[in-house]
Every structure is written in structure tokens, then in C-alpha cells.
Design a protein around this motif. Structure first.
Motif, mmCIF file in Angstrom:
data_model
loop_
_atom_site.group_PDB
_atom_site.id
_atom_site.type_symbol
_atom_site.label_atom_id
_atom_site.label_comp_id
_atom_site.label_asym_id
_atom_site.label_seq_id
_atom_site.Cartn_x
_atom_site.Cartn_y
_atom_site.Cartn_z
ATOM 1 N N UNK A 57 0.823 -1.212 0.000
ATOM 2 C CA UNK A 57 0.000 0.000 0.000
ATOM 3 C C UNK A 57 0.855 1.259 0.000
ATOM 4 N N UNK A 58 1.925 1.272 0.801
ATOM 5 C CA UNK A 58 2.758 2.471 0.913
ATOM 6 C C UNK A 58 3.551 2.752 -0.358
ATOM 7 N N UNK A 59 3.959 1.712 -1.047
ATOM 8 C CA UNK A 59 4.781 1.898 -2.249
ATOM 9 C C UNK A 59 3.956 2.001 -3.526
ATOM 10 N N UNK A 60 2.631 1.890 -3.420
ATOM 11 C CA UNK A 60 1.790 1.950 -4.622
ATOM 12 C C UNK A 60 2.017 3.218 -5.454
ATOM 13 N N UNK A 61 2.085 4.421 -4.841
ATOM 14 C CA UNK A 61 2.315 5.624 -5.670
ATOM 15 C C UNK A 61 3.682 5.651 -6.348
ATOM 16 N N UNK A 62 4.660 4.947 -5.776
ATOM 17 C CA UNK A 62 5.995 4.926 -6.368
ATOM 18 C C UNK A 62 6.106 3.879 -7.471
ATOM 19 N N UNK A 63 5.556 2.700 -7.225
ATOM 20 C CA UNK A 63 5.655 1.610 -8.195
ATOM 21 C C UNK A 63 4.650 1.790 -9.327
ATOM 22 N N UNK A 64 3.472 2.299 -8.995
ATOM 23 C CA UNK A 64 2.418 2.493 -9.997
ATOM 24 C C UNK A 64 1.932 3.938 -9.956
ATOM 25 N N UNK A 65 2.747 4.871 -10.420
ATOM 26 C CA UNK A 65 2.322 6.285 -10.394
ATOM 27 C C UNK A 65 1.197 6.540 -11.385
ATOM 28 N N UNK A 66 0.490 7.616 -11.148
ATOM 29 C CA UNK A 66 -0.611 7.968 -12.035
ATOM 30 C C UNK A 66 -1.921 7.354 -11.568
ATOM 31 N N UNK B 124 -5.093 -2.009 -1.945
ATOM 32 C CA UNK B 124 -4.581 -2.301 -0.603
ATOM 33 C C UNK B 124 -4.623 -1.053 0.270
ATOM 34 N N UNK B 125 -4.354 0.116 -0.318
ATOM 35 C CA UNK B 125 -4.452 1.364 0.445
ATOM 36 C C UNK B 125 -5.879 1.586 0.933
ATOM 37 N N UNK B 126 -6.837 1.372 0.052
ATOM 38 C CA UNK B 126 -8.246 1.537 0.432
ATOM 39 C C UNK B 126 -8.637 0.563 1.532
ATOM 40 N N UNK B 127 -8.251 -0.708 1.355
ATOM 41 C CA UNK B 127 -8.632 -1.738 2.320
ATOM 42 C C UNK B 127 -8.040 -1.469 3.700
ATOM 43 N N UNK B 128 -6.739 -1.175 3.750
ATOM 44 C CA UNK B 128 -6.090 -0.941 5.038
ATOM 45 C C UNK B 128 -6.597 0.333 5.702
ATOM 46 N N UNK B 129 -6.834 1.363 4.896
ATOM 47 C CA UNK B 129 -7.344 2.610 5.461
ATOM 48 C C UNK B 129 -8.726 2.408 6.077
ATOM 49 N N UNK B 130 -9.599 1.700 5.372
ATOM 50 C CA UNK B 130 -10.936 1.437 5.902
ATOM 51 C C UNK B 130 -10.857 0.585 7.160
#
Length: 276
Positions: free
Chosen positions: A27-36, A74-80
Motif C-alpha cells: 500500500x505504501x509503495x503503490x504511488x511509487x511503483x504504480x504512479x498515475x 490495498x491502500x483503500x482496504x487498510x485505510x478502511x
């Protein structure tokens, strides 16, 4: 040894911690690995997994990258999960503390409200609230918390009632402390352990409720969600089963990780420090 450290002493605690750590890193690396925009069309439709290095998990029928959706989901799931557990524990603890310490008509009113919320299944309550407020991440968190707070409230109430006649409470009254200060500063810290133990149960339920809401179209349309990914792939289970199996497996693993970590915490509470 602290309780967080003792969690890792059990096999369940270690396994749950490692799995959750992997999901947190994803979740934390999503913006770095999959930008946009993770919902952007970037690949040929129905790209088979492991056939294109740029899209390792393939693409859905619209050409959206499955790996990007999975990471951002994963960001959405963990945040919720975290926000719902925190909100329900805070709300339930406050209500349970007031009910247990004040007693009388305050206790009766608050517990009847708790009974009213418990008569409605948490998922149906969440779906009804989302239908009223509209699908958004804050609304989903609040809707899940609205169905989860009665359980920590009742446990907090029971703990507070068992502690409110102790000697340290009487000493605080003699010292002239305000009743609410006694309840929240003196008694509540001693009653938090069993309440916190509910966090894993609430978080796991929140993951499943959010996925179910997204599956039925009640999720936030602007955020990738594993539930909506499963719903997107259900029409193509025969020709492209990976569209539903990949996010479905992620849901199973994260719920399992939370469950194992919760078991590790329960075992840590039973561990006693050796006497010197």
C-alpha cells in the motif's frame, strides 16, 4: 517485555505480522511503483497474467492494470480497516465508560441505544447509511463504525463497572477530582486491554464489509477496491478467472493476517513476566 513484543513470540502473531507488513508495504509503495491513475487504461484488454513485464498480473476487460489496482486497492482496504476499527473503539469506549461509571438512567439510555444498533446486521446498516449519504470513503468508514461500536461499548461498560468501586477510585473522589476525570483518567486506562483486543475482529469485519459494499456498487467509485475488482471479473470467470481470483485471494490473505495477529495478541495477554 512489552505486549507488542510478546505478540511475536507466537507463530500466529509472527505470521500475521509478516503478512500485514507485506500488505502495508504494498500500500505504501503503490504511488511509487504504480504512479498515475490506477484506473487508467494502459494495457490491451484481458491481457493474460505473466505475459507482459510492464503488466505482470495482466489487465481487465477495459485494459486497466490489475497489479496497479491491487496495490492501490490495498491502500483503500487498510485505510478502511484501521479507520473503522479506531472510530468504533473510540466511540464504543467513550459510551461504555459513561454508561459504566455514571450508571442509572444514563446507563439505561446508552445501553438501549446499543441494543437498537445491535438488532440490525452491520452490513445492512452500512448499506443503508451509504444509500443515504452516498458512496465515499469517509461515509464507508463511519457506516462500518456505526455497526461495530456496541461491542466495545459493552465490554468497556463491564470493565468500568468492575473497577469503579476500587480503592484508587475512592481516593480520587476524596482528592476532589471531577467524576469525568476519574472515569477517563483513572479508571479507563485500566479497562482498555480487553477493549483493544476487539480491534482485530472489527478490522477484519471492516475489510469484508467494505469489499461487499464495493462488490454491490456501494463503494467509492474514485478509488480502486478489491471488492469492485471481484465484481468486475465475475462475468468472465470462465474465460479470465484471474480477474476475480487475484483480488479474492488478497482479501482472504489480509483477513487471515488480521485474524492471526489478533490470536497472537490474545496469547500475549496471557503471558506473564517471569518472577525474578
Amino acid at each position: 517485555m512489552s505486549a507488542p513484543a510478546r505478540i511475536l513470540l507466537s507463530g500466529e502473531g509472527r505470521a500475521g505480522f509478516v503478512l500485514l507488513l507485506l500488505f502495508a508495504l504494498l500500500a505504501l509503495t503503490a504511488p511509487l511503483v504504480f504512479p498515475g491513475d490506477p484506473l487508467a487504461i494502459t494495457a490491451p484488454p484481458l491481457l493474460t497474467p505473466f505475459t507482459d513485464g510492464a503488466h505482470p498480473l495482466g489487465a481487465d476487460r477495459l485494459g486497466r492494470d490489475i497489479a496497479a489496482e491491487l496495490a492501490w486497492g490495498a491502500r483503500t482496504t487498510l485505510l478502511v480497516a484501521l479507520a473503522s476499527a479506531l472510530a468504533s473503539l473510540v466511540l464504543g469506549t467513550v459510551i461504555g465508560t459513561l454508561a459504566g461509571f455514571l450508571g442509572g438512567w444514563v446507563d439505561d439510555v446508552l445501553m438501549r441505544i446499543s441494543d437498537a444498533f445491535q438488532t440490525v446486521p452491520a452490513f445492512l446498516l452500512a448499506m443503508a447509511l451509504i444509500s443515504i449519504t452516498g458512496p465515499s470513503l469517509p461515509a464507508i468508514v463511519l457506516a462500518i463504525a456505526a455497526g461495530a461500536w456496541p461491542q466495545p461499548a459493552r465490554i468497556a461498560r463491564a470493565e468500568i463497572r468492575s473497577l469503579r468501586e476500587r480503592d484508587f477510585v475512592a481516593a480520587a473522589r476524596v482528592a476532589g477530582m471531577h467524576p469525568l476525570a476519574i472515569a477517563f483518567r483513572e479508571i479507563l486506562p485500566n479497562a482498555l486491554t480487553p477493549v483493544i483486543s476487539l480491534a482485530a475482529i472489527i478490522a477484519a469485519a471492516a475489510v469484508l464489509i467494505e469489499a461487499a459494499l464495493s462488490f454491490l456498487g456501494f463503494g467509492d467509485p474514485n478509488r480502486p477496491s478489491w471488492g469492485s475488482m471481484v465484481a468486475e471479473g465475475r462475468a468472465m470467470l470462465r474465460s479470465a478467472p484471474s480477474l476475480s481470483l487475484i483480488p479474492g485471494l488478497a482479501l482472504v490473505l489480509i483477513v487471515l493476517a488480521i485474524h492471526l495477529l489478533g490470536r497472537g495478541y490474545a496469547k500475549a495477554l496471557r503471558v506473564r513476566e517471569p518472577v525474578a
